[in-house]
Each structure stands twice: as structure tokens, then as C-alpha cells.
Design an enzyme around this catalytic site. Structure first.
Site, mmCIF file in Angstrom:
data_model
loop_
_atom_site.group_PDB
_atom_site.id
_atom_site.type_symbol
_atom_site.label_atom_id
_atom_site.label_comp_id
_atom_site.label_asym_id
_atom_site.label_seq_id
_atom_site.Cartn_x
_atom_site.Cartn_y
_atom_site.Cartn_z
ATOM 1 N N ASN A 87 0.691 -1.692 0.085
ATOM 2 C CA ASN A 87 -0.283 -0.324 0.215
ATOM 3 C C ASN A 87 0.981 1.078 0.033
ATOM 4 O O ASN A 87 2.192 0.636 0.847
ATOM 5 C CB ASN A 87 -0.801 0.167 1.222
ATOM 6 C CG ASN A 87 -1.961 -1.356 1.296
ATOM 7 O OD1 ASN A 87 -2.099 -1.974 0.202
ATOM 8 N ND2 ASN A 87 -2.061 -1.929 2.414
ATOM 9 N N GLY A 93 -4.745 2.845 1.469
ATOM 10 C CA GLY A 93 -4.695 2.546 2.650
ATOM 11 C C GLY A 93 -3.102 2.546 3.456
ATOM 12 O O GLY A 93 -2.649 1.583 4.172
ATOM 13 N N HIS A 100 6.388 -1.369 3.364
ATOM 14 C CA HIS A 100 6.184 -2.499 3.899
ATOM 15 C C HIS A 100 5.219 -3.336 2.864
ATOM 16 O O HIS A 100 4.557 -2.978 2.343
ATOM 17 C CB HIS A 100 6.072 -2.868 5.485
ATOM 18 C CG HIS A 100 4.553 -2.153 5.546
ATOM 19 N ND1 HIS A 100 4.061 -0.934 5.671
ATOM 20 C CD2 HIS A 100 3.118 -2.479 6.103
ATOM 21 C CE1 HIS A 100 2.975 -0.325 5.176
ATOM 22 N NE2 HIS A 100 2.294 -1.487 5.770
ATOM 23 N N HIS A 102 2.113 -6.247 2.493
ATOM 24 C CA HIS A 102 2.097 -7.721 2.957
ATOM 25 C C HIS A 102 1.731 -9.098 2.482
ATOM 26 O O HIS A 102 1.904 -8.826 0.635
ATOM 27 C CB HIS A 102 0.606 -6.758 2.853
ATOM 28 C CG HIS A 102 -0.047 -6.063 3.580
ATOM 29 N ND1 HIS A 102 -0.410 -5.338 4.974
ATOM 30 C CD2 HIS A 102 0.660 -4.595 3.587
ATOM 31 C CE1 HIS A 102 -0.336 -4.289 5.105
ATOM 32 N NE2 HIS A 102 -0.068 -4.125 4.434
#
Length: 114
Positions: A87, A93, A100, A102
Site C-alpha cells: 500500500n 490504505g 512494508h 503484506h
């Protein structure tokens, strides 16, 4: 950065459930998982988002992606399918401005996402 949550996880000042680590990256379980497997993979070095990391250090971005793939293998979701999501920016979001990835899997993932 002193106020960055993920930098504090890297330094050990904030606890996290670490699942993998390398010299330049760290993977830990998301505290609000959206699937049975939901792990965050971060570079130890602070970069605000994936675009800035790609521009500054493409090799480090490649390492983050290698670690993300290995997380999927270790978690047993590589064969059935998993998603890697970055994101980037508040409208996408992103809530922690330390890049990072996910790694999400272990259930059917619909398209388009949320």
C-alpha cells in the site's frame, strides 16, 4: 526514525512475532490479520514507501520480495497462492509510512480487493 513504529520493531523497542529475518529485512505477523497467513516484510532501513525504496535501493527491494516469497513457502501457502501487497500512500490504505509488503494467503482472495 524515532517515531516510526516499524523502526521501533527493527530496533527491538516494540515487540513483534518475528517469522523471518535477514541482514537487511525482517518479517513479522500482522497484529490485525486479514487472512490465516498475514505477515509483513520490511527493510530494516527506513524508506517511506515502495516507490522511494525502488528508487533508492533496487537490490533491497528485491530482497524484501525474496523474503516475502520465502514467508509464503514457510507458511505453506506458496503452492495454493498468495498475495504480496504494497500500500503506497494514505488513499491506498498505507498507515505506517515505512515500506512494508503484506504477504496474505491461506484463504480465497477475491479480485478486485477492497
Amino acid at each position: 526514525m524515532t517515531d516510526c513504529l516499524f523502526c521501533k520493531i527493527v530496533s527491538g523497542d516494540v515487540p513483534a512475532e518475528i517469522v523471518r529475518e535477514s541482514d537487511r529485512a525482517l518479517a513479522f505477523r500482522d497484529i490485525n490479520p486479514q487472512a490465516p497467513t498475514h505477515v509483513l516484510v520490511i527493510p530494516r532501513e527506513h524508506h517511506p514507501n515502495v516507490g522511494e525504496l525502488a528508487a533508492a535501493d533496487p537490490g533491497l527491494l528485491a530482497e524484501v520480495l525474496r523474503e516475502a516469497n520465502q514467508v509464503a513457502v514457510d507458511e505453506g501457502v506458496a503452492g495454493e497462492g498468495f498475495r504480496v501487497v504494497f500500500n503506497t500512500g494514505p488513499r491506498a490504505g498505507q498507515t505506517v509510512f515505512h515500506v512494508h509488503a503484506h504477504v496474505i494467503g491461506g484463504r480465497d482472495l477475491n479480485w478486485p480487493p477492497g
